[in-house]
Design an enzyme around this catalytic site. Structure first.
Site, PDB file in Angstrom:
ATOM      1  N   VAL A   3       8.172  -0.268  -2.679  1.00 52.68           N
ATOM      2  CA  VAL A   3       7.334  -0.194  -1.488  1.00 52.68           C
ATOM      3  C   VAL A   3       6.888  -1.594  -1.086  1.00 52.68           C
ATOM      4  CG1 VAL A   3       5.205   0.771  -0.521  1.00 52.68           C
ATOM      5  CG2 VAL A   3       6.488   2.069  -2.233  1.00 52.68           C
ATOM      6  N   CYS A   4       7.054  -1.899   0.195  1.00 47.73           N
ATOM      7  CA  CYS A   4       6.599  -3.185   0.723  1.00 47.73           C
ATOM      8  C   CYS A   4       5.260  -2.959   1.426  1.00 47.73           C
ATOM      9  CB  CYS A   4       7.634  -3.742   1.698  1.00 47.73           C
ATOM     10  SG  CYS A   4       7.171  -5.353   2.336  1.00 47.73           S
ATOM     11  N   LEU A   5       4.193  -3.192   0.690  1.00 42.82           N
ATOM     12  CA  LEU A   5       2.834  -3.071   1.220  1.00 42.82           C
ATOM     13  C   LEU A   5       2.083  -4.299   0.735  1.00 42.82           C
ATOM     14  CD1 LEU A   5       0.811  -1.203   2.736  1.00 42.82           C
ATOM     15  CD2 LEU A   5       0.253  -0.203   0.516  1.00 42.82           C
TER      16      LEU A   5
END
EC number: 2.3.2.34
Length: 183
Positions: free
Chosen positions: A110-112
Site C-alpha cells: 500500500v502506498c500511503l
C-alpha cells in the site's frame, strides 16, 4: 531496614532464577499503545476490524467496504502487523484482496504517505484506517505503486472505472486475473 534489603535481594534472586518469567507479564510499550488505540477506535460505518487471536492485539484484519466512488460495493481486506517499535515505527499494512488500484500493487503493498515518510508517533491506527478508506474514495495517480492503473486513471477515467468494475466482478485486466470482491 535490614528486612527491606533482604526483600529486595529475594525479589532479585526470584527474577534471575525465573528468567523472563517476571518480564513476560509486563506489557511492552507497543502493546500498551495499541491497546489505547483500539479502545479509542472510531470506525467509519464502511469499516470492520477483527482479531483472529483476542490476546494478540498486534495482528489484526481490517475490512473496508466503500459505499461510494469507483470501489462502491467492494470488500477489501487489510492485514495489520504492529511491531515492537510502535508507535515510533508505523505498522506493516498489506491489502490481502487483489485490487486494481493505483496506490496498491498486485502484491498488496500500500502506498500511503503516513505508512512511510510522513509517519509520526502521534498518529494512531484510526488515522491509518481513515487514510486507507480515503484511498478508495480518491485514488492518487500522482504517487502510484500500480503505474498502469495510475496511467489509465489519468488518461481515461471512464476506462479506469470499467477496469475497476471488471476486476471487482472477477475478471481479467490485461493478463492479470482478479478474484471477485463484491460484497
Amino acid at each position: 531496614m535490614i528486612k527491606l534489603f533482604s526483600l529486595k535481594q529475594q525479589k532479585k534472586e526470584e527474577e534471575s532464577a525465573g528468567g523472563t518469567k517476571g518480564s513476560s507479564k509486563k506489557a511492552s510499550a507497543a502493546q500498551l499503545r495499541i491497546q489505547k488505540d483500539i479502545n479509542e477506535l472510531n470506525l467509519p460505518k464502511t469499516c470492520d476490524i477483527s482479531f483472529s487471536d483476542p490476546d494478540d492485539l498486534l495482528n489484526f484484519k481490517l475490512v473496508i467496504s466503500p459505499d461510494e466512488g469507483f470501489y462502491k460495493s467492494g470488500k477489501f481486506v487489510f492485514s495489520f502487523k504492529v511491531g515492537q517499535g510502535y508507535p515510533h515505527d508505523p505498522p506493516k499494512v498489506k491489502c490481502e484482496t487483489m485490487v486494481y488500484h493505483p496506490n496498491i500493487d498486485l502484491e498488496g503493498n500500500v502506498c500511503l504517505n503516513i505508512l512511510r515518510e510522513d509517519w509520526k508517533p502521534v498518529l494512531t491506527i484510526n488515522s491509518i484506517i481513515y487514510g486507507l478508506q480515503y484511498l478508495f474514495l480518491e485514488p492518487n495517480p500522482e504517487d502510484p505503486l500500480n503505474k498502469e492503473a495510475a496511467e489509465v486513471l489519468q488518461n481515461n477515467r471512464r476506462l479506469f472505472e470499467q477496469n475497476v468494475q471488471r476486476s471487482m466482478r472477477g475478471g481479467y485486466i490485461g493478463s492479470t486475473y482478479f478474484e471477485r470482491c463484491l460484497k
